[in-house]
Design an enzyme around this catalytic site. Structure first.
Site, short mmCIF file in Angstrom:
data_model
loop_
_atom_site.label_atom_id
_atom_site.label_comp_id
_atom_site.label_asym_id
_atom_site.label_seq_id
_atom_site.Cartn_x
_atom_site.Cartn_y
_atom_site.Cartn_z
N THR A 1 -5.45 -7.95 -9.66
CA THR A 1 -5.69 -9.26 -10.68
C THR A 1 -5.43 -10.36 -10.03
O THR A 1 -4.57 -10.48 -9.28
CB THR A 1 -4.75 -8.92 -12.07
N ASP B 1 -7.91 -4.23 -4.54
CA ASP B 1 -7.33 -3.21 -5.65
C ASP B 1 -8.40 -2.99 -6.56
O ASP B 1 -8.05 -2.97 -7.88
CB ASP B 1 -6.08 -3.52 -6.34
N CYS C 1 -1.65 -9.13 -7.59
CA CYS C 1 -2.02 -8.79 -6.13
C CYS C 1 -2.71 -9.88 -5.55
O CYS C 1 -2.75 -10.02 -4.20
CB CYS C 1 -2.53 -7.60 -5.86
N LYS D 1 -1.98 -0.09 0.18
CA LYS D 1 -0.80 -1.02 0.28
C LYS D 1 0.22 -0.49 -0.86
O LYS D 1 -0.24 -0.36 -2.10
CB LYS D 1 -1.28 -2.49 0.18
#
Ligand code: C5J
Length: 220
Positions: free
Chosen positions: A158, A24, A162, A129
């Site tokens: 983070t 991410d 996640c 996701k």
């Protein structure tokens, strides 16, 4: 077999069975004006690790090992975003709302994309996701099984949300996991420290941690 000098003890792996998962590193979490900033966070904490994540990517590219990038985002109709996730709390903006970089955390919108410095190269996998964990409602398990991957290096943001969720999901599926400690970050430095401590505790109950230099050294 190769070994990374790691905590709480050395991490041994067969390079043919190792992959990198970068979680991410998206504009909405990292750039000023994005979703992370609207939640009241100081995004400079996260943007500071972009060069370090870049070095980790280069180490894996140099060793010709598989790389998977994830993006936390949802379908435009929000059918994969549970109301419990979208409606919790009183944020100034919610997932799906129009933000400064398009609709917040919606697939295909500029804010949901990976920061340009860390964009995927041809041959690398980009996985969208809907959850915190990268295994939930994605083909990640099949992708790793097809490639015979047993060991994972994780990075991204983070740390305690996640990244840690994905690492715990991977543990339950039998993977050996190492977190690149200077290529992950939190909006809350104390949460990052606690997550690293938890991961390494009790003889690596969730996994190992090492610096990007230590990982790169082992991959050379
Ligand atoms: C969060 C993430 N923190 N990628 N997402 O909501 O950790």
């Amino acid at each position: 077999m190769k070994t990374i000098a790691a905590q709480p003890f050395d991490f041994s792996f067969d390079p043919a069975r190792l992959a990198l998962i970068v979680i991410d590193m998206q504009r909405d979490f990292i750039e000023p004006g994005g979703f992370g900033a609207t939640l009241g966070n100081d995004v400079r904490l996260l943007s500071a690790i972009v060069p370090t994540v870049g070095r980790l990517l280069e180490a894996f590219r140099g060793a010709d090992l598989p790389i998977i990038h994830t993006r936390e985002c949802h379908k435009p109709d929000l059918s994969d975003c549970p109301p419990a996730k979208r409606l919790r709390g009183k944020p100034s903006m919610r997932i799906g709302d129009p933000g400064t970089m398009g609709r917040i955390l919606i697939a295909g919108e500029p804010g949901a994309d990976i920061v340009p410095e860390l964009a995927a190269k041809p041959g690398e996998i980009v996985l969208d996701k809907p959850g915190k964990g990268a295994f939930y409602a994605t083909p990640l398990g099949d992708i790793l099984a097809e490639r015979g991957i047993t060991h994972l290096v994780l990075a991204g943001v983070t740390t305690e949300v996640c990244v840690q969720t994905t690492m715990r999901e991977a543990n339950d599926r039998g993977f050996e996991c190492l977190l690149a400690e200077d290529a992950t970050e939190s909006y809350f430095p104390e949460f990052k420290k606690a997550a690293l401590d938890m991961i390494r505790a009790q003889g690596a109950i969730v996994g190992w941690t090492a610096t990007v230099d230590q990982i790169a050294e082992a991959l050379r």
